[in-house]
Design an enzyme around this catalytic site. Structure first.
Site: not given
Ligand code: G3P
Length: 216
Positions: A83
C-alpha cells in the site's frame, strides 16, 4: 463486489473469515498502531487466516525507501499487496514495483485524476476514501463512479477498492456504482449483517412455533 475487512485486529478478521464473506484484508499504519503489535507478526497472522490480497502500507515518504519497504512486504507472503500513498514519490514507487511484478494498492485517493494517474503508473488497486470525502461534504460515491467510468473507458485492469467506509449505505452504494471491492471496518460489517426486521421476524417465527409445539 468483493468484501475486504479494513482492520489489523485478528479476532475481528477471524470472525468475518469464519462467516465466509471475506476476500481480503487492508491495513494501514493507524490500524496497526491501534493493535499495539509488531507489524510483521500481525501481518503473518493475517496471512494464515485469509487466503486473499492483504495490504500492508509503507511508511517511507521517498520513492527509494517505498520500493525497498515494498520489496520486503512482498516477501512476507505471495498474497501481500504493497500500500502506497498517492504522492509524486508514491507514483514513482508504484511504477518501479509494478515493473518488478509486485502488487500495489495506491491509497489516500480523493479524486478521479489521482486514480487515473495511479492506474497509469501500473497500480493493481486504487483506494478512494469515500468516508473522508463525505466528512468534508464531498460526494465520495460519485468519485468511485467516475473512476469506474474512466477505467472501463480505457480498459485499465486496476481495481477500485472503496475505502474509508463508515456506513452500510456507503458499502451498498459502492457496489451500486461498480467498485470492484469495498474494504469495510468490522463494526460496519456487523451493522450490514443485522437488520431489526430480521430479528423481529425470527422472534415471531419462534413464538408461533413454540405456541403450538412447545406448550407447557
Ligand atoms: O482503508 C482506508 C481506511 O483505513 C481509512 O479509513 O475511517 O480512517 O477514514 P478512515
Amino acid at each position: 463486489m468483493k468484501i475486504f475487512i479494513d482492520t489489523a485486529n485478528v479476532d475481528h478478521i477471524r470472525e468475518m473469515a469464519d462467516i465466509g464473506i471475506l476476500s481480503g484484508v487492508t491495513t494501514n499504519p493507524t490500524l496497526i498502531a491501534k493493535e499495539g503489535r509488531d507489524f510483521l507478526e500481525v501481518i503473518k497472522e493475517i496471512t494464515e487466516i485469509v487466503d486473499g490480497p492483504i495490504s500492508g502500507e509503507v511508511i517511507s515518504l521517498e520513492a527509494e525507501g517505498m520500493v525497498k519497504e515494498g520489496i520486503e512486504i512482498s516477501k512476507i507472503h505471495p498474497n501481500m499487496v504493497v500500500k502506497i500513498p498517492l504522492t509524486s514519490e508514491g507514483l514513482k514507487a508504484t511504477k518501479e514495483l509494478s515493473k518488478l511484478g509486485i502488487k500495489t494498492n495506491v491509497t489516500l485517493v480523493f479524486s478521479a485524476n489521482q486514480a487515473l494517474l495511479a492506474a497509469t503508473a501500473g497500480a493493481t488497486y486504487v483506494s478512494p476514501f469515500v468516508g473522508r470525502l463525505e466528512d468534508t461534504l464531498h460526494d465520495g460515491i460519485e468519485v468511485v463512479a467516475d473512476i469506474r467510468r474512466i477505467f472501463d473507458q480505457y480498459n485499465f485492469k486496476t481495481e477500485i477498492i472503496s475505502a474509508s467506509i463508515r456506513t452500510p449505505k456507503q458499502m451498498a452504494d459502492s457496489a451500486l456504482v461498480g467498485a470492484h471491492i469495498a474494504t469495510v471496518p468490522y463494526e460496519v460489517l456487523r451493522k450490514a449483517i443485522t437488520h431489526p426486521l430480521t430479528d423481529k421476524g425470527i422472534k415471531a417465527f419462534m413464538d408461533d412455533w413454540n405456541a403450538v409445539f412447545n406448550k407447557k
